[in-house]
Design an enzyme around this catalytic site. Structure first.
Site, short mmCIF file in Angstrom:
data_model
loop_
_atom_site.label_atom_id
_atom_site.label_comp_id
_atom_site.label_asym_id
_atom_site.label_seq_id
_atom_site.Cartn_x
_atom_site.Cartn_y
_atom_site.Cartn_z
N ASP A 49 -19.53 -6.97 17.16
CA ASP A 49 -18.39 -6.22 17.69
C ASP A 49 -18.13 -4.98 16.82
O ASP A 49 -17.25 -4.17 17.12
CB ASP A 49 -17.14 -7.10 17.87
CG ASP A 49 -16.60 -7.65 16.56
OD1 ASP A 49 -17.22 -7.43 15.50
OD2 ASP A 49 -15.54 -8.32 16.60
N SER A 50 -18.95 -4.80 15.77
CA SER A 50 -18.93 -3.56 15.00
C SER A 50 -19.24 -2.37 15.91
O SER A 50 -18.99 -1.23 15.56
CB SER A 50 -19.96 -3.61 13.86
OG SER A 50 -21.22 -4.03 14.32
N ASP A 88 -21.59 -11.40 19.64
CA ASP A 88 -20.40 -11.58 18.81
C ASP A 88 -19.17 -11.76 19.70
O ASP A 88 -18.84 -10.86 20.50
CB ASP A 88 -20.25 -10.30 17.97
CG ASP A 88 -19.56 -10.54 16.65
OD1 ASP A 88 -19.21 -11.69 16.36
OD2 ASP A 88 -19.40 -9.54 15.90
N LYS A 118 -21.62 -15.71 18.01
CA LYS A 118 -21.05 -15.75 16.67
C LYS A 118 -19.54 -15.70 16.79
O LYS A 118 -19.01 -14.98 17.66
CB LYS A 118 -21.54 -14.57 15.83
CG LYS A 118 -20.87 -14.50 14.45
CD LYS A 118 -21.54 -13.50 13.54
CE LYS A 118 -21.03 -12.09 13.66
NZ LYS A 118 -19.58 -11.93 13.45
N GLU A 120 -15.74 -15.85 14.26
CA GLU A 120 -15.20 -15.74 12.90
C GLU A 120 -14.24 -16.88 12.59
O GLU A 120 -13.46 -17.31 13.46
CB GLU A 120 -14.46 -14.40 12.75
CG GLU A 120 -15.37 -13.20 12.90
CD GLU A 120 -14.66 -11.87 12.67
OE1 GLU A 120 -13.44 -11.88 12.35
OE2 GLU A 120 -15.31 -10.83 12.81
N GLU A 187 -19.29 -12.78 4.44
CA GLU A 187 -19.02 -11.33 4.32
C GLU A 187 -18.09 -11.04 3.15
O GLU A 187 -16.97 -11.57 3.07
CB GLU A 187 -18.42 -10.79 5.64
CG GLU A 187 -18.12 -9.29 5.54
CD GLU A 187 -18.04 -8.57 6.87
OE1 GLU A 187 -18.32 -9.18 7.92
OE2 GLU A 187 -17.70 -7.37 6.85
O1 KIV Z 1 -19.87 -7.06 14.05
C1 KIV Z 1 -20.79 -7.10 13.22
O2 KIV Z 1 -21.70 -6.26 13.19
C2 KIV Z 1 -20.78 -8.21 12.27
C3 KIV Z 1 -21.71 -8.14 11.12
C4 KIV Z 1 -21.26 -7.13 10.16
C5 KIV Z 1 -21.90 -9.47 10.49
O3 KIV Z 1 -20.01 -9.12 12.43
#
Ligand code: KIV
Length: 283
Positions: A49-50, A88, A118, A120, A187
């Site tokens: 989600d970056s 994510d 993924k 969190e 992280e």
């Molecule tokens: O969103 C993302 O790219 C991430 C990574 C930095 C682990 O969660």
């Protein structure tokens, strides 16, 4: 007949911890980048989600929605035929209820075609990870400086420096492992704490700002290629694509203005008599 490329599985990833082979992970958000990364034999591609920051220009990842993630995951799936692709789960798509978490995790698998999700959190999401895994969906955990809690942390601050916080991270890692996740991202946590966690859980740990003792490493591809606005301390720039792209765009602008591009070689021909007939109709 074309040979079918075998896709990396979570068993392959788990086995890498046992053999001590380091696990490389990169993010991708589009078809072309995914294809390049896949051709370099990176075993896991994370559609993070970056993308909220590095692709869409938001201040943080919080505005990213399920629909945005699905859209980008589909492009990555079309580009990468070998890597295990992890989607994510965005902010508030697994927090409200287990049902929400299951429905949204399923969308990643059914609509986007990724192989894992993924999410969190540690102890607080243990039940959700367990229920998603029980449905047959592999989960990558993510603990430490989890960006979706940026406002709660008060910034991108290293987590786990004090006793209580360090113990919490160990508990979180064990909870994620216990829930059935196949790996966990650590992280921005101190490297010796990351090493201790890595030694004390059986699933691979993937570092981003957690030091070299982890089983693997993940980077935001835009950061490592020099495409982001700044380079975080935990990252490493392997190229300066912003400079290369700027040079190319400037050269293109200058060529067009100077009449150097396009040339005949970049153009297409038409038969003389066709053109003459068009001309004749002008008068
Ligand atoms: O969103 C993302 O790219 C991430 C990574 C930095 C682990 O969660």
């Amino acid at each position: 007949m074309a040979t079918q490329v075998k896709r990396v599985t979570i068993n392959d990833i788990r086995a890498m911890k046992q053999t001590g082979e380091k696990i490389t992970v990169l993010t991708a958000y589009d078809y072309s980048t995914a294809k390049i990364i896949d051709n370099c034999n990176i075993p896991i591609i994370l559609v993070g989600d970056s993308l909220g920051m590095v692709v869409l220009g938001y201040e943080n990842a919080l505005p990213v929605t399920m629909d945005i993630m699905i859209h980008h995951c589909k492009a990555v799936v079309r580009g990468a035929t070998h890597a295990l692709i992890v989607g994510d789960m965005p902010f508030m798509t697994y927090h409200v209820s287990v049902e929400d978490a299951l429905r949204n995790a399923a969308r990643f698998i059914q609509e986007a075609g990724v192989q894992a999700v993924k999410l969190e959190g540690g102890v607080v999401v243990e039940e959700k990870i367990k229920r998603i895994v029980d449905c047959g969906i592999p989960v990558m955990g993510h603990i430490g400086m989890t960006p979706q809690s940026i406002n709660q942390f008060g910034g991108h601050l290293v987590q786990g420096k004090k006793l209580e916080a360090a113990q919490k991270l160990m508990d979180d890692a064990k909870a994620v492992e216990q829930a059935g996740a196949f790996s966990v991202v650590l992280e921005c946590i101190p490297l010796r704490l990351a090493a201790l966690i890595t030694q004390n859980i059986n699933i691979p740990t993937i570092s981003i700002g957690a030091g070299p003792a982890c089983d693997g490493q993940v980077l935001v591809t835009n950061d490592m290629l020099g495409l982001s606005d700044f380079s975080p301390k935990h990252s490493k720039q392997y190229a300066k694509l912003t400079d290369i792209m700027t040079q190319a765009v400037n050269a293109y602008r200058d060529d067009v203005k100077a009449g150097v591009f396009p040339t005949k070689e970049n153009s297409f021909i038409i038969d003389n008599d066709v053109l003459e007939q068009v001309k004749a109709k002008l008068h």
